[in-house]
Design an enzyme around this catalytic site. Sequence first.
Site, PDB file in Angstrom:
ATOM      1  N   CYS A  86       0.854  -1.179   0.000  1.00 46.15           N
ATOM      2  CA  CYS A  86       0.000   0.000   0.000  1.00 46.15           C
ATOM      3  C   CYS A  86       0.896   1.236   0.000  1.00 46.15           C
ATOM      4  CB  CYS A  86      -0.894   0.000   1.242  1.00 46.15           C
ATOM      5  SG  CYS A  86      -1.981   1.413   1.318  1.00 46.15           S
ATOM      6  N   LEU A  87       1.018   1.858  -1.171  1.00 45.48           N
ATOM      7  CA  LEU A  87       1.870   3.043  -1.281  1.00 45.48           C
ATOM      8  C   LEU A  87       1.244   3.964  -2.319  1.00 45.48           C
ATOM      9  CD1 LEU A  87       4.576   4.409  -0.518  1.00 45.48           C
ATOM     10  CD2 LEU A  87       5.643   3.185  -2.401  1.00 45.48           C
TER      11      LEU A  87
END
Lengths: 191, 535
Positions: A86-87
């Site tokens: 998750c970025l």
Amino acid sequence: MDTNRLAKELREIQSDTKSGVTVEVLGDNLAHMQGTLKGPEESPYEGGKFYVDIQLTNSYPFEAPKMRFITKVWHPNVSSANGAICLDILKDQWSPALSIKTAMLSLQALLSTPEPNDPQDAVVARQYLDSYEEFVKHAKEWTAKYASENRKDEKEEKLKEMGFGEAAVRNALSRAAGDEQQALELLLTGL
Amino acid sequence: MSQGAGTQDTDDSDPDEGDADYGNAILSGVEAHVVKREEYRCLDAEQVLERQREAVRGVTQVLQVTQDDATQLLRAFKWNVNRVNDEWFGDEEGIREKVGLESSSSAPDEASGMVDDGAEVTCSVCYDEFPASKHTHVGCGHNFCATCWSGYLENAVSDGPSVLDLRCPQEGCKRRVPEPMAKRYLKGESAERLDVFKWRSWVDDNPRVKWCTGAGCEVAVLCHGDRGEGPVDVHCGCGASFCWSCQEDAHRPVDCETVKKWLVKNSAESENMNWILANTKPCPACKRPIEKNLGCMHMVCSQCKFEFCWMCCGKWSEHGERTGGYYACNKYSQSREKEGASEEEKRRAAAKQSLERYTHYYERWAAHGASQTKAAKDLAEMREAKILRLGDLQNTPVSQLKFVLEAMEQIAECRRVLKWTYGYGYYWMEEDGLRKKFFEFIQGDAESTLELLTEAVEKDLEEFFTEEKSLADFADFRGRLTGLTTTVKKYFTTMVTELEEGLPGVGSEVVRAVSLEATPAAEEPPKLRRSARLA
Ligand SMILES: [Zn+2]
Ligand SMILES: [Zn+2]
Ligand SMILES: [Zn+2]
Ligand SMILES: [Zn+2]
Ligand SMILES: [Zn+2]
Ligand SMILES: [Zn+2]
């Protein structure tokens, strides 16, 4: 896909030996690459080498590369089950002015500075917030178990002795996230 | 306080052109209520564009911004002109930044690092050198070559309407790509798609407007009514009817919540219900399978000529007025309670009864739904082809045959309403009391009233296609069908209103008389005695 730019990107990454980030093309398809990054110093990931699966669509660089940790990582923003990350820059904040290398460097930075409030793995994030020491212990254990270079070399040697080629062995080991038995199965089934 | 979303236009009081008279209640007192609910307007593509232009023009003039900036501001505030003005005059710089417009104070010196004079720069997307110009950046000084601008924009267009909010390709730069810039690098189809996204945004980003749900229909429905005040049925010229609030097919007199519950229940029960959907039934007399192909419930076996009711398979002669009663088949009678049954037996009986109860309502809901579909199909066929033939046969201009189409539209609408009375009945008629009896009385009466109209169209009208008839016969038929249509329309409109209001009439003397099963023909409540016997 802009192969011209990709070639330039790859040349640039290869000439840079300081960043602790490598990227190489798997086979002859530019759309599929594998990257490695060194666990940042003074983090629970120090001393580890982390493999990242990189897939590009035809619209690259206008669409973000799809990245996923192959090596198991204990981190609030990485799924402990499948390595999903998750970025923001890999999603809506991607810009074509970024590159595979900058994305890899961002992953490295993410290892140093987790964002537990925007978690990918809720269990890890909870632990990070509630009992940080346990989190560090767990993350270090996983680094030693799954990302240790020495361990990896040992396994590589063993499999190579069985008669498999170096590239195939490395590929199988990373896809099996360092699990020797699973890597052997991959090699035997030719997948 | 910010303005409600429903106040910026000047035509809030416009009644809908095509449907102004639909739903006008004949009961005094409910009229205003009903008219308020019907406040919507169907807009075609041209009218949408005109309203969009009007809003943009207003903002452009008042705020002194470009049309493109005005469009963007309106989109950001859901096409509410008043809100755009309020927010802008409250905090212009903040709004500029939020929406990605150039800062009003952006003086040339801010562009100190800005290169656009033809000097060679490196494109940070393809890493090639190219001469910078005022067309290679969007006012922020982040230059990209023409090829990369095209690639960036093409990719964004293929992603959908979000291209309207596209920002500078530089990481972290919030400057929006203005439309003229986008148009410069987009060619052909992509440029057209951008226009379509912009046009559609007046509806997509506007809480007061929704697209018609009809397949392939591009009509936008602008609603003036107070939203959230129960269902507003929208009838579009394409033939689609849908609920403005929940966008399911029109479902008055039932409220949106109940509809949702009912549809969920149906899908959950659908496995048990498969047998119900079968379109054939054995003839109750000779057992030959009979397919129901007319919308009417009055079946005649093609083999033995036995006349029966599709719903209950009972003899048709026992239905309708001949027996002095109303339709017996809409009545759901609870199984008699067994005396002295064991707990287990009671539980099983209760489960069976609850399924039977649901089955009763579902079967009738689905049957009327199928009839509704059939009615819509018949209407389309009549409108497209059959009416021309009728005109030829009767030597009458098609313009004078509107009464046929109106009758058929009414049938489809009534089927829809009847369908939903079964959803209504399932949820609101739990108890076996006066209300339920009264409800079933209205429902049965409505069904028999509609059967008269359906038979007139399906049987009498057909005769004009197949048999030699005089002009006088046709004039006669016209008068009868027009009268029937009006009667049925009034009847159903009143019924819908009464059901929505929870049957306010129940409890009156007359109703009690009906419910106590006095001779129904003589004791119908006057309000509901809507001359089903006209014909
Ligand atoms: Zn370029
Ligand atoms: Zn910029
Ligand atoms: Zn429509
Ligand atoms: Zn609704
Ligand atoms: Zn028969
Ligand atoms: Zn019946």
